[in-house]
Design an enzyme around this catalytic site. Structure first.
Site, mmCIF file in Angstrom:
data_model
loop_
_atom_site.group_PDB
_atom_site.id
_atom_site.type_symbol
_atom_site.label_atom_id
_atom_site.label_comp_id
_atom_site.label_asym_id
_atom_site.label_seq_id
_atom_site.Cartn_x
_atom_site.Cartn_y
_atom_site.Cartn_z
ATOM 1 N N CYS A 42 0.810 -1.280 -0.176
ATOM 2 C CA CYS A 42 -0.043 -0.019 0.121
ATOM 3 C C CYS A 42 0.958 1.171 -0.047
ATOM 4 O O CYS A 42 1.997 1.430 0.553
ATOM 5 C CB CYS A 42 -0.912 -0.015 1.295
ATOM 6 S SG CYS A 42 -2.006 1.437 1.359
ATOM 7 N N SER A 44 0.350 3.992 1.756
ATOM 8 C CA SER A 44 0.805 4.588 2.956
ATOM 9 C C SER A 44 1.887 4.015 3.609
ATOM 10 O O SER A 44 2.747 4.626 4.386
ATOM 11 C CB SER A 44 -0.375 4.123 4.280
ATOM 12 O OG SER A 44 -1.400 4.449 3.320
ATOM 13 N N HIS A 47 4.798 6.064 1.953
ATOM 14 C CA HIS A 47 4.827 7.112 2.666
ATOM 15 C C HIS A 47 5.860 7.193 3.748
ATOM 16 O O HIS A 47 6.548 8.389 3.996
ATOM 17 C CB HIS A 47 3.420 7.926 3.103
ATOM 18 C CG HIS A 47 2.612 8.296 1.863
ATOM 19 N ND1 HIS A 47 3.258 9.006 0.757
ATOM 20 C CD2 HIS A 47 1.422 8.172 1.848
ATOM 21 C CE1 HIS A 47 2.254 9.501 0.117
ATOM 22 N NE2 HIS A 47 1.122 8.930 0.617
ATOM 23 N N HIS A 63 0.119 -2.902 6.985
ATOM 24 C CA HIS A 63 -1.057 -2.822 7.608
ATOM 25 C C HIS A 63 -2.336 -3.080 6.801
ATOM 26 O O HIS A 63 -3.490 -2.779 7.033
ATOM 27 C CB HIS A 63 -1.204 -1.101 7.800
ATOM 28 C CG HIS A 63 -1.344 -0.463 6.799
ATOM 29 N ND1 HIS A 63 -0.341 -0.212 5.719
ATOM 30 C CD2 HIS A 63 -2.481 -0.008 5.879
ATOM 31 C CE1 HIS A 63 -0.674 0.437 4.598
ATOM 32 N NE2 HIS A 63 -2.029 0.726 4.802
ATOM 33 N N CYS A 168 -7.304 -2.733 3.939
ATOM 34 C CA CYS A 168 -7.150 -1.395 3.885
ATOM 35 C C CYS A 168 -7.570 -0.771 2.566
ATOM 36 O O CYS A 168 -9.017 -0.128 2.522
ATOM 37 C CB CYS A 168 -5.825 -1.157 4.076
ATOM 38 S SG CYS A 168 -5.089 0.799 3.299
HETATM 39 CU CU CU Z 1 -3.345 1.129 3.381
#
Ligand code: CU
Length: 367
Positions: A42, A44, A47, A63, A168
């Site tokens: 993902c 995130s 990041h 996650h 997610c």
């Molecule tokens: Cu995510």
């Protein structure tokens, strides 16, 4: 007591993750140890790797995970050993004002540091030093310890290597349509950003019966995916102004609902501008820290709404199993979201593919 796990550890931003064996401490009271089967790759996580989202290091990221409960701590009542679970990167305690008030994705447990368990310590150790958790999930490890409130039991016949995506990206994309915008049949919808999350926004808009679903992206490949997932129109924002094009396709001054699934100032502003008076724009994408918007307040005197969601903005403990049921019933595409399955040793490569826009979703699968 401890067990071993193989984990991907981020020691420094902008550096490759180190795949290595780590120690996993036993779950404490109201904690569970999960043996992961799969974790989706993902943005995130990316990041954190790039430093756009500052986080204490070293950290075990991941996650978007699904696996099997291997051990439970004292007092755990909601799951037992052998249960199949999805991770919930936002836990829900069921007792705080947010949970009681019907907004469990805003649960008060978010206020304590998400890189430790609730006692303020980690359950990962390497050479005697603690490693941080990520959002109390850390699915880029063969095993990790989570809060009891951070696992969602799911049906046993669902394949974990696709079910993980619901933890997610799938719920983050579909939830805003169902829970936040509550898009009615016949609505006109625009979706800015057609990657692994945006495709779920499109798919959910289709599911609830939106009439026009206008996909906006700058990559032709992603616009093709969008049409496979139910978009009725495609706008290439690298060639034409997406706002005027969306308005023209929608008619009536713009769309009823615009979903922003990129996470930039420009695309959020475009999403607002593409709605008609009284329309709603929903922020789904995660912007780098420090992002700010510039919009004429008159847009809001015309009764537009600009809002956003956390983890789908509904009830994660029931939304995750609901989407898995729809998938098992053949009414929701999950397998088609997975472009690549990779072992943990190729996680750094998986992030390269994500950055290049080459994949809908990659999934790290543990054998
Ligand atoms: Cu995510």
């Amino acid at each position: 007591m401890t067990t071993q796990a193989t984990a991907a550890v981020l020691y420094q931003v902008k550096q490759p993750l180190v795949i290595e064996d780590v120690e996993v401490l036993d779950p404490g009271p109201h904690e569970v140890l999960v043996r992961w089967k799969a974790n989706g790759v993902c943005h995130s996580d990316l990041h954190v790797i790039t430093g756009d989202y500052p986080h204490p290091l070293p950290v075990v990221l991941g996650h978007e995970a699904a696996g099997v409960v291997e051990q439970i701590g004292a007092g755990v009542e909601s799951v037992k050993v052998g249960d199949h679970v999805c991770s919930s990167y936002i836990p829900s305690c069921g007792r705080c004002g947010y949970c009681i008030g019907g907004q469990p994705t805003l649960c008060a447990l978010r206020d304590s540091p998400r890189w430790f368990m609730l006692d303020g310590t980690p359950r990962f150790r390497k050479n005697g030093q603690g490693l941080h958790h990520f959002l109390q999930v850390s699915g880029y490890a063969t095993r990790s310890v989570l809060l009891e409130q951070g696992v969602i039991p799911i049906r046993r016949d669902a394949p974990l290597e696709v079910a993980c995506l619901v933890s997610c990206g799938v719920l983050a994309g579909a939830g805003p349509v169902i829970n936040r915008a509550k898009v009615p049949p016949g609505a006109t919808v625009a979706v800015f950003g057609c990657g692994g999350v945006g495709l779920n926004t499109i798919q959910a808009a289709r599911l609830v019966g939106a009439a026009k679903i206008i996909a906006v992206d700058v990559l032709a490949r992603k616009l093709e995916w969008a049409q496979e997932f139910g978009a009725t129109h495609a706008v290439d924002a690298s060639r034409e102004d997406p706002v005027s094009r969306v308005q023209a396709i929608a008619g009536g001054g713009g769309v009823d609902f615009a979903f922003e699934v990129v996470g930039t100032q420009r695309t959020i502003e475009q999403a607002v501008l593409s709605t008609h008076r009284g329309g709603m724009a929903v922020v789904v994408g995660v912007s780098p820290a420090g992002t700010r918007l510039s919009l004429d307040p008159a847009l809001f005197l015309q009764q537009r709404t600009l809002t956003g969601t956390s983890f789908g903005g509904g009830h994660q403990r029931t939304d995750v199993p609901m989407l898995i049921d729809l998938f098992m019933d053949g009414r929701y595409k999950l397998k088609e979201l997975v472009t690549r399955e990779l072992p943990l040793t190729e996680l750094n490569h998986a992030f390269d593919l994500l950055q290049q826009g080459e994949v809908k979703r990659s999934v790290i699968v543990y054998r």
